[in-house]
Design a protein around this motif. Structure first.
Motif, PDB file in Angstrom:
ATOM      1  N   VAL A  69       0.845  -1.204   0.000  1.00  0.00           N
ATOM      2  CA  VAL A  69       0.000   0.000   0.000  1.00  0.00           C
ATOM      3  C   VAL A  69       0.876   1.248   0.000  1.00  0.00           C
ATOM      4  N   ARG A  72       2.274   1.773  -3.439  1.00  0.00           N
ATOM      5  CA  ARG A  72       1.249   2.233  -4.379  1.00  0.00           C
ATOM      6  C   ARG A  72       0.901   3.701  -4.120  1.00  0.00           C
ATOM      7  N   SER A  79      -5.737   2.741  -4.334  1.00  0.00           N
ATOM      8  CA  SER A  79      -5.477   1.495  -3.616  1.00  0.00           C
ATOM      9  C   SER A  79      -6.674   1.165  -2.736  1.00  0.00           C
TER      10      SER A  79
END
Length: 177
Positions: A69, A72, A79
């Motif tokens: 996460v 991203r 996400s």
């Protein structure tokens, strides 16, 4: 925010699906988001332990999920977290990741009737979660909502859905952040 027919999401953003096992988070994610946008705690348990239902792998799985996460969000990619996130500590860790990258965070809460959630859990394809564990998740969610804690957290928006029909009918629009 209560039941919505349209959810407006900033893009990029961190979207956290909140709800007990059996609430329909994975179905919701598959319906509204591309597979590469969804980070599932079950999938990460599968990656690290070979079994998506292996709860012993939860800590390692979430460490890997949080790293993904963070990566991203640094890349400004939408996400979506597919995990129960019914406890404040779980949500706080995700909110910190979004804040670190100055990315909006949206909670989509599937607060469906307990009887429905328990029935759906019994029919899960990826493994039935023990009923006592689902009931504990439902209780944690109820405490977070009824105490006002979830609403007081640093979300850009909280969308609470209580009607299964509304969950099925909702549309999502994205606005470039």
């Amino acid at each position: 925010m209560d039941v919505a027919t349209e959810i407006h999401l900033p893009d990029p953003s961190l979207v956290v699906l909140v709800g007990a096992a059996g609430a329909g988070k994975s179905t919701f994610a598959a319906r509204h988001f591309a597979p590469e946008q969804v980070l599932s705690s079950d999938a990460y348990r599968g990656y690290v332990a070979g079994d998506p239902a292996d709860q012993r792998a939860t800590r390692i799985a979430f460490a890997a999920l949080h790293r993904a996460v963070a990566s991203r969000l640094r890349r400004r990619l939408l996400s979506v977290i597919d995990a129960t996130s019914v406890r404040p500590a779980a949500r706080a860790a995700l909110l910190r990741l979004a804040a670190a990258q100055q990315v909006p965070a949206v909670a989509i809460v599937l607060d469906l009737p307990a009887e429905l959630v328990l029935a759906r859990n019994r029919l899960r394809i990826t493994g039935v979660v023990p009923e006592a564990a689902v009931q504990a998740q439902l209780d944690d969610l109820r405490r977070s909502i009824d105490s006002g804690l979830l609403a007081a957290e640093s979300w850009t928006a909280v969308v609470r859905m209580t009607d299964p029909g509304a969950v099925d009918a909702v549309t999502i629009t994205r606005t470039r952040a």
